[in-house]
Design an enzyme around this catalytic site. Structure first.
Site, PDB file in Angstrom:
ATOM      1  N   CYS A  31       1.527  16.225  23.384  1.00  0.00           N
ATOM      2  CA  CYS A  31       1.004  15.031  24.065  1.00  0.00           C
ATOM      3  C   CYS A  31       2.078  13.977  24.320  1.00  0.00           C
ATOM      4  O   CYS A  31       1.837  13.025  25.058  1.00  0.00           O
ATOM      5  CB  CYS A  31      -0.118  14.411  23.241  1.00  0.00           C
ATOM      6  SG  CYS A  31      -1.563  15.475  23.038  1.00  0.00           S
ATOM      7  N   HIS A  72     -12.113  21.282  14.763  1.00  0.00           N
ATOM      8  CA  HIS A  72     -12.710  21.695  16.038  1.00  0.00           C
ATOM      9  C   HIS A  72     -13.841  22.663  15.717  1.00  0.00           C
ATOM     10  O   HIS A  72     -13.646  23.659  15.030  1.00  0.00           O
ATOM     11  CB  HIS A  72     -11.692  22.375  16.945  1.00  0.00           C
ATOM     12  CG  HIS A  72     -12.272  22.732  18.290  1.00  0.00           C
ATOM     13  ND1 HIS A  72     -12.230  21.884  19.375  1.00  0.00           N
ATOM     14  CD2 HIS A  72     -12.957  23.839  18.702  1.00  0.00           C
ATOM     15  CE1 HIS A  72     -12.830  22.443  20.400  1.00  0.00           C
ATOM     16  NE2 HIS A  72     -13.284  23.630  20.022  1.00  0.00           N
ATOM     17  N   CYS A  73     -15.034  22.368  16.229  1.00  0.00           N
ATOM     18  CA  CYS A  73     -16.212  23.177  15.929  1.00  0.00           C
ATOM     19  C   CYS A  73     -16.626  23.970  17.163  1.00  0.00           C
ATOM     20  O   CYS A  73     -17.055  23.377  18.163  1.00  0.00           O
ATOM     21  CB  CYS A  73     -17.366  22.292  15.470  1.00  0.00           C
ATOM     22  SG  CYS A  73     -18.863  23.221  15.082  1.00  0.00           S
ATOM     23  N   HIS A 104      -3.449  16.741  16.476  1.00  0.00           N
ATOM     24  CA  HIS A 104      -3.532  17.425  17.766  1.00  0.00           C
ATOM     25  C   HIS A 104      -4.462  18.620  17.649  1.00  0.00           C
ATOM     26  O   HIS A 104      -4.366  19.410  16.707  1.00  0.00           O
ATOM     27  CB  HIS A 104      -2.152  17.896  18.221  1.00  0.00           C
ATOM     28  CG  HIS A 104      -2.171  18.550  19.571  1.00  0.00           C
ATOM     29  ND1 HIS A 104      -2.116  17.820  20.743  1.00  0.00           N
ATOM     30  CD2 HIS A 104      -2.255  19.861  19.937  1.00  0.00           C
ATOM     31  CE1 HIS A 104      -2.152  18.655  21.766  1.00  0.00           C
ATOM     32  NE2 HIS A 104      -2.244  19.894  21.312  1.00  0.00           N
ATOM     33  N   LYS A 135       1.387   9.957  16.610  1.00  0.00           N
ATOM     34  CA  LYS A 135       0.047  10.208  16.094  1.00  0.00           C
ATOM     35  C   LYS A 135      -0.421   9.017  15.259  1.00  0.00           C
ATOM     36  O   LYS A 135       0.255   8.626  14.304  1.00  0.00           O
ATOM     37  CB  LYS A 135       0.030  11.468  15.228  1.00  0.00           C
ATOM     38  CG  LYS A 135       0.314  12.762  15.980  1.00  0.00           C
ATOM     39  CD  LYS A 135       0.269  13.950  15.026  1.00  0.00           C
ATOM     40  CE  LYS A 135       0.603  15.250  15.741  1.00  0.00           C
ATOM     41  NZ  LYS A 135       0.578  16.413  14.825  1.00  0.00           N
TER      42      LYS A 135
END
Length: 316
Positions: free
Chosen positions: A126, A150-151, A136, A130
Protein backbone atom coordinates in the site's frame (compact mmCIF):
# COMPACT_ATOMS: atom_id res chain seq x y z
CA UNK A 1 -8.02 -10.30 -21.18
CA UNK A 2 -7.50 -13.74 -19.63
CA UNK A 3 -6.26 -12.18 -16.41
CA UNK A 4 -9.36 -9.98 -16.22
CA UNK A 5 -11.68 -12.96 -16.66
CA UNK A 6 -9.74 -14.97 -14.08
CA UNK A 7 -9.83 -12.08 -11.61
CA UNK A 8 -13.58 -11.71 -12.14
CA UNK A 9 -14.07 -15.43 -11.50
CA UNK A 10 -11.99 -15.26 -8.33
CA UNK A 11 -13.93 -12.25 -7.04
CA UNK A 12 -17.22 -13.98 -7.81
CA UNK A 13 -16.05 -17.19 -6.11
CA UNK A 14 -15.33 -15.26 -2.91
CA UNK A 15 -19.08 -14.71 -2.54
CA UNK A 16 -19.84 -18.44 -2.55
CA UNK A 17 -19.63 -18.81 1.28
CA UNK A 18 -22.01 -15.84 1.69
CA UNK A 19 -24.43 -17.34 -0.84
CA UNK A 20 -24.17 -20.69 0.97
CA UNK A 21 -24.97 -19.16 4.37
CA UNK A 22 -27.86 -17.20 2.85
CA UNK A 23 -29.23 -20.34 1.19
CA UNK A 24 -29.04 -22.27 4.48
CA UNK A 25 -30.94 -19.45 6.21
CA UNK A 26 -33.66 -19.44 3.53
CA UNK A 27 -34.04 -23.22 3.77
CA UNK A 28 -34.05 -23.14 7.59
CA UNK A 29 -36.86 -20.57 7.46
CA UNK A 30 -38.91 -22.86 5.23
CA UNK A 31 -38.16 -25.91 7.37
CA UNK A 32 -38.86 -24.20 10.70
CA UNK A 33 -41.83 -21.97 9.87
CA UNK A 34 -43.71 -24.13 7.39
CA UNK A 35 -42.70 -27.74 8.00
CA UNK A 36 -42.28 -27.54 11.78
CA UNK A 37 -44.50 -24.76 13.11
CA UNK A 38 -47.33 -24.72 10.55
CA UNK A 39 -47.61 -28.36 9.51
CA UNK A 40 -46.22 -30.35 12.46
CA UNK A 41 -46.83 -28.54 15.77
CA UNK A 42 -50.40 -29.27 16.91
CA UNK A 43 -50.81 -26.70 19.69
CA UNK A 44 -51.80 -23.23 18.45
CA UNK A 45 -50.30 -21.64 21.56
CA UNK A 46 -47.01 -23.43 20.91
CA UNK A 47 -47.02 -22.29 17.29
CA UNK A 48 -47.45 -18.68 18.41
CA UNK A 49 -44.64 -18.90 20.98
CA UNK A 50 -42.24 -20.58 18.57
CA UNK A 51 -42.86 -18.05 15.80
CA UNK A 52 -42.99 -15.02 18.12
CA UNK A 53 -39.47 -15.73 19.40
CA UNK A 54 -38.06 -17.06 16.14
CA UNK A 55 -38.71 -14.05 13.92
CA UNK A 56 -37.09 -11.30 16.08
CA UNK A 57 -34.03 -13.50 16.63
CA UNK A 58 -33.79 -14.23 12.90
CA UNK A 59 -34.16 -10.51 12.11
CA UNK A 60 -31.30 -9.29 14.32
CA UNK A 61 -29.14 -12.24 13.22
CA UNK A 62 -29.59 -11.36 9.54
CA UNK A 63 -29.13 -7.66 10.31
CA UNK A 64 -25.81 -8.32 12.06
CA UNK A 65 -24.67 -10.63 9.25
CA UNK A 66 -25.55 -8.03 6.62
CA UNK A 67 -23.68 -5.28 8.49
CA UNK A 68 -20.62 -7.51 8.96
CA UNK A 69 -20.57 -8.42 5.28
CA UNK A 70 -21.41 -5.08 3.68
CA UNK A 71 -19.58 -2.59 5.93
CA UNK A 72 -16.41 -1.49 4.10
CA UNK A 73 -13.12 -2.12 5.88
CA UNK A 74 -11.66 1.06 7.36
CA UNK A 75 -8.40 2.06 5.65
CA UNK A 76 -5.65 4.36 6.99
CA UNK A 77 -6.13 8.07 6.26
CA UNK A 78 -4.22 9.67 3.40
CA UNK A 79 -1.66 11.23 5.76
CA UNK A 80 -0.24 7.73 6.41
CA UNK A 81 0.58 7.15 2.74
CA UNK A 82 3.96 8.02 1.30
CA UNK A 83 4.17 10.07 -1.85
CA UNK A 84 5.01 8.07 -5.01
CA UNK A 85 8.46 9.67 -4.97
CA UNK A 86 9.18 8.69 -1.34
CA UNK A 87 7.77 5.21 -1.92
CA UNK A 88 10.12 4.61 -4.86
CA UNK A 89 13.01 6.14 -2.96
CA UNK A 90 12.41 3.87 0.02
CA UNK A 91 12.49 0.69 -2.05
CA UNK A 92 16.05 1.34 -3.22
CA UNK A 93 17.49 2.17 0.19
CA UNK A 94 19.55 0.10 2.57
CA UNK A 95 17.90 -1.00 5.82
CA UNK A 96 19.47 1.74 7.97
CA UNK A 97 18.53 4.43 5.47
CA UNK A 98 14.98 3.08 5.37
CA UNK A 99 14.82 3.29 9.16
CA UNK A 100 15.89 6.95 9.14
CA UNK A 101 13.39 7.89 6.43
CA UNK A 102 10.51 6.08 8.14
CA UNK A 103 11.34 7.64 11.51
CA UNK A 104 11.33 11.03 9.81
CA UNK A 105 8.00 10.28 8.16
CA UNK A 106 6.23 9.17 11.37
CA UNK A 107 7.38 12.11 13.48
CA UNK A 108 4.03 13.84 12.90
CA UNK A 109 1.93 10.69 13.03
CA UNK A 110 0.38 9.13 16.18
CA UNK A 111 2.27 5.85 15.83
CA UNK A 112 3.64 3.83 18.75
CA UNK A 113 3.97 0.30 17.35
CA UNK A 114 7.11 -0.97 15.67
CA UNK A 115 8.14 -3.97 13.61
CA UNK A 116 10.21 -6.83 15.00
CA UNK A 117 13.44 -4.95 14.23
CA UNK A 118 12.24 -1.71 15.83
CA UNK A 119 11.40 0.15 12.61
CA UNK A 120 8.04 1.91 12.09
CA UNK A 121 5.75 -0.58 10.41
CA UNK A 122 5.53 0.04 6.69
CA UNK A 123 3.33 -1.68 4.08
CA UNK A 124 5.19 -2.22 0.83
CA UNK A 125 1.99 -3.09 -1.03
CA UNK A 126 0.00 0.00 0.00
CA UNK A 127 3.06 2.28 0.36
CA UNK A 128 1.83 3.52 3.72
CA UNK A 129 2.80 3.64 7.38
CA UNK A 130 0.69 1.13 9.27
CA UNK A 131 -1.32 2.74 12.09
CA UNK A 132 -1.21 1.06 15.49
CA UNK A 133 -3.09 -2.27 15.33
CA UNK A 134 -3.50 -1.94 11.55
CA UNK A 135 -2.42 -4.73 9.19
CA UNK A 136 -2.40 -5.49 5.49
CA UNK A 137 -4.98 -7.96 4.19
CA UNK A 138 -3.68 -9.88 1.19
CA UNK A 139 -7.22 -10.97 0.24
CA UNK A 140 -8.68 -7.44 0.25
CA UNK A 141 -5.38 -5.93 -1.01
CA UNK A 142 -5.46 -3.06 1.47
CA UNK A 143 -4.38 -2.10 4.97
CA UNK A 144 -7.20 -2.37 7.51
CA UNK A 145 -7.56 -0.42 10.75
CA UNK A 146 -7.44 -2.66 13.83
CA UNK A 147 -7.59 -5.73 11.64
CA UNK A 148 -8.78 -8.86 13.41
CA UNK A 149 -8.85 -11.36 10.54
CA UNK A 150 -10.25 -11.91 7.06
CA UNK A 151 -13.41 -14.02 7.24
CA UNK A 152 -14.41 -15.90 4.07
CA UNK A 153 -17.90 -16.52 5.48
CA UNK A 154 -18.63 -12.80 5.26
CA UNK A 155 -16.24 -12.11 2.35
CA UNK A 156 -14.83 -9.18 4.27
CA UNK A 157 -12.10 -8.15 6.63
CA UNK A 158 -13.20 -8.02 10.24
CA UNK A 159 -11.68 -4.94 11.83
CA UNK A 160 -12.40 -1.62 13.47
CA UNK A 161 -15.38 -0.72 11.28
CA UNK A 162 -17.33 -3.98 11.70
CA UNK A 163 -15.90 -5.94 14.64
CA UNK A 164 -18.92 -5.19 16.83
CA UNK A 165 -21.20 -6.42 14.06
CA UNK A 166 -19.15 -9.60 13.76
CA UNK A 167 -19.39 -10.38 17.49
CA UNK A 168 -23.14 -9.74 17.40
CA UNK A 169 -23.45 -11.95 14.32
CA UNK A 170 -21.80 -14.79 16.23
CA UNK A 171 -23.89 -14.15 19.36
CA UNK A 172 -27.22 -14.01 17.54
CA UNK A 173 -26.13 -17.00 15.47
CA UNK A 174 -25.70 -18.97 18.68
CA UNK A 175 -29.11 -17.78 19.93
CA UNK A 176 -30.79 -18.61 16.61
CA UNK A 177 -29.37 -22.12 16.30
CA UNK A 178 -29.97 -22.96 19.97
CA UNK A 179 -33.60 -21.85 19.71
CA UNK A 180 -34.14 -23.91 16.55
CA UNK A 181 -32.40 -26.95 18.04
CA UNK A 182 -34.27 -26.70 21.35
CA UNK A 183 -37.74 -26.28 19.85
CA UNK A 184 -37.25 -28.93 17.17
CA UNK A 185 -35.60 -31.46 19.50
CA UNK A 186 -38.76 -33.25 20.62
CA UNK A 187 -39.93 -33.58 17.02
CA UNK A 188 -36.51 -34.93 16.08
CA UNK A 189 -37.12 -37.69 18.65
CA UNK A 190 -40.57 -38.33 17.18
CA UNK A 191 -38.93 -38.90 13.79
CA UNK A 192 -37.08 -41.91 15.18
CA UNK A 193 -40.17 -43.27 16.93
CA UNK A 194 -42.15 -43.05 13.66
CA UNK A 195 -44.59 -40.51 15.08
CA UNK A 196 -43.96 -38.11 12.19
CA UNK A 197 -45.28 -38.74 8.71
CA UNK A 198 -44.88 -37.11 5.32
CA UNK A 199 -41.84 -35.75 3.52
CA UNK A 200 -41.67 -32.77 5.87
CA UNK A 201 -40.23 -34.98 8.60
CA UNK A 202 -36.92 -35.10 6.73
CA UNK A 203 -36.72 -31.30 6.81
CA UNK A 204 -37.19 -31.43 10.58
CA UNK A 205 -34.53 -34.12 10.86
CA UNK A 206 -31.92 -32.13 8.94
CA UNK A 207 -33.02 -28.88 10.58
CA UNK A 208 -32.14 -30.27 14.01
CA UNK A 209 -28.82 -31.69 12.81
CA UNK A 210 -27.83 -28.40 11.12
CA UNK A 211 -28.86 -26.31 14.12
CA UNK A 212 -26.82 -28.42 16.54
CA UNK A 213 -23.78 -28.47 14.24
CA UNK A 214 -23.78 -24.70 13.70
CA UNK A 215 -24.54 -24.01 17.36
CA UNK A 216 -21.45 -25.94 18.48
CA UNK A 217 -19.12 -24.20 16.03
CA UNK A 218 -20.58 -20.72 16.60
CA UNK A 219 -20.54 -21.11 20.39
CA UNK A 220 -16.79 -21.73 20.35
CA UNK A 221 -16.12 -18.74 18.10
CA UNK A 222 -18.44 -16.48 20.08
CA UNK A 223 -16.79 -17.40 23.36
CA UNK A 224 -13.33 -16.81 21.90
CA UNK A 225 -14.21 -13.37 20.55
CA UNK A 226 -15.90 -12.35 23.79
CA UNK A 227 -12.63 -13.26 25.50
CA UNK A 228 -10.68 -11.14 22.99
CA UNK A 229 -13.12 -8.25 23.49
CA UNK A 230 -12.75 -8.11 27.27
CA UNK A 231 -8.95 -8.45 26.91
CA UNK A 232 -8.88 -5.76 24.18
CA UNK A 233 -6.97 -7.95 21.74
CA UNK A 234 -7.47 -8.85 18.12
CA UNK A 235 -7.04 -12.36 16.75
CA UNK A 236 -3.74 -11.29 15.17
CA UNK A 237 -2.54 -9.80 18.47
CA UNK A 238 -3.36 -13.01 20.31
CA UNK A 239 -0.83 -14.82 18.11
CA UNK A 240 1.72 -11.98 17.85
CA UNK A 241 1.67 -9.32 20.60
CA UNK A 242 2.01 -5.69 19.49
CA UNK A 243 5.62 -4.56 19.36
CA UNK A 244 6.85 -1.25 20.76
CA UNK A 245 10.21 0.46 21.01
CA UNK A 246 11.02 -1.47 24.20
CA UNK A 247 9.67 -4.84 23.03
CA UNK A 248 6.37 -6.76 22.78
CA UNK A 249 3.53 -6.06 25.19
CA UNK A 250 0.47 -8.35 24.96
CA UNK A 251 -1.36 -6.29 27.61
CA UNK A 252 -0.68 -2.86 26.08
CA UNK A 253 -4.32 -2.08 25.25
CA UNK A 254 -5.90 -3.80 28.26
CA UNK A 255 -7.76 -1.06 30.16
CA UNK A 256 -9.94 -3.35 32.28
CA UNK A 257 -12.87 -5.56 31.29
CA UNK A 258 -15.57 -2.88 31.15
CA UNK A 259 -13.40 -0.28 29.41
CA UNK A 260 -12.23 -2.91 26.93
CA UNK A 261 -15.83 -3.92 26.22
CA UNK A 262 -16.82 -0.28 25.72
CA UNK A 263 -14.00 0.17 23.21
CA UNK A 264 -15.95 -2.13 20.89
CA UNK A 265 -19.58 -1.70 22.00
CA UNK A 266 -19.57 1.91 23.21
CA UNK A 267 -21.03 3.42 26.37
CA UNK A 268 -24.69 3.55 25.30
CA UNK A 269 -25.99 0.31 26.84
CA UNK A 270 -29.25 0.47 24.89
CA UNK A 271 -27.22 0.09 21.67
CA UNK A 272 -24.94 -2.72 22.83
CA UNK A 273 -27.14 -5.42 21.32
CA UNK A 274 -27.98 -3.59 18.08
CA UNK A 275 -25.77 -3.84 14.96
CA UNK A 276 -25.21 -0.10 14.76
CA UNK A 277 -21.74 1.39 14.97
CA UNK A 278 -20.92 2.54 18.51
CA UNK A 279 -17.22 1.64 18.81
CA UNK A 280 -15.04 4.31 20.42
CA UNK A 281 -12.33 6.27 18.65
CA UNK A 282 -11.33 6.41 15.01
CA UNK A 283 -9.32 3.22 14.66
CA UNK A 284 -6.11 5.24 14.29
CA UNK A 285 -5.11 5.76 17.92
CA UNK A 286 -5.96 3.65 20.96
CA UNK A 287 -5.58 4.25 24.71
CA UNK A 288 -2.71 2.27 26.13
CA UNK A 289 -2.25 0.78 29.57
CA UNK A 290 1.01 2.61 30.21
CA UNK A 291 2.72 5.67 28.77
CA UNK A 292 6.14 4.12 29.29
CA UNK A 293 6.48 3.49 25.57
CA UNK A 294 5.72 7.07 24.53
CA UNK A 295 7.65 10.28 24.82
CA UNK A 296 5.88 13.54 25.61
CA UNK A 297 5.94 14.77 22.01
CA UNK A 298 4.30 11.61 20.74
CA UNK A 299 1.67 11.77 23.48
CA UNK A 300 0.92 15.33 22.45
CA UNK A 301 0.46 14.29 18.83
CA UNK A 302 -1.79 11.40 19.84
CA UNK A 303 -3.85 13.77 21.98
CA UNK A 304 -4.29 16.21 19.10
CA UNK A 305 -5.38 13.38 16.78
CA UNK A 306 -7.83 12.11 19.41
CA UNK A 307 -9.31 15.57 19.88
CA UNK A 308 -9.64 15.88 16.12
CA UNK A 309 -11.45 12.54 16.00
CA UNK A 310 -13.90 13.67 18.68
CA UNK A 311 -14.51 16.92 16.83
CA UNK A 312 -15.29 15.04 13.64
CA UNK A 313 -17.57 12.62 15.52
CA UNK A 314 -19.45 15.49 17.17
CA UNK A 315 -19.90 17.31 13.87
CA UNK A 316 -21.10 14.11 12.22
Amino acid sequence: MGGGVLGCCIQTGKWFPVVFISAVLVWSYYAYVLQLCIFTVDSVALKVVFLAVYHPVLFVFCWAYYKTTMTPSAAPPQSFFLSPRDGSLLEGMAEEEQRRLLEQYVKDLPVLSRSQNGVPRYCEQCKCIKPDRGHHCSVCSQCVLKMDHHCPWVNNCVGFSNYKFFVLFLGYGVLYTLWVATTSGSYFVKFWTNELTGEGRFHILFLFFAAVMFAISLLGLFGYHLFLTVKNRSTLESFRPPMFSDGPDPEAYDLGKLANFEQVFGTAKVKWFLPVFTSQGSGITFPIQSTANADSNLLGRRESWTQGDHTQSDSA
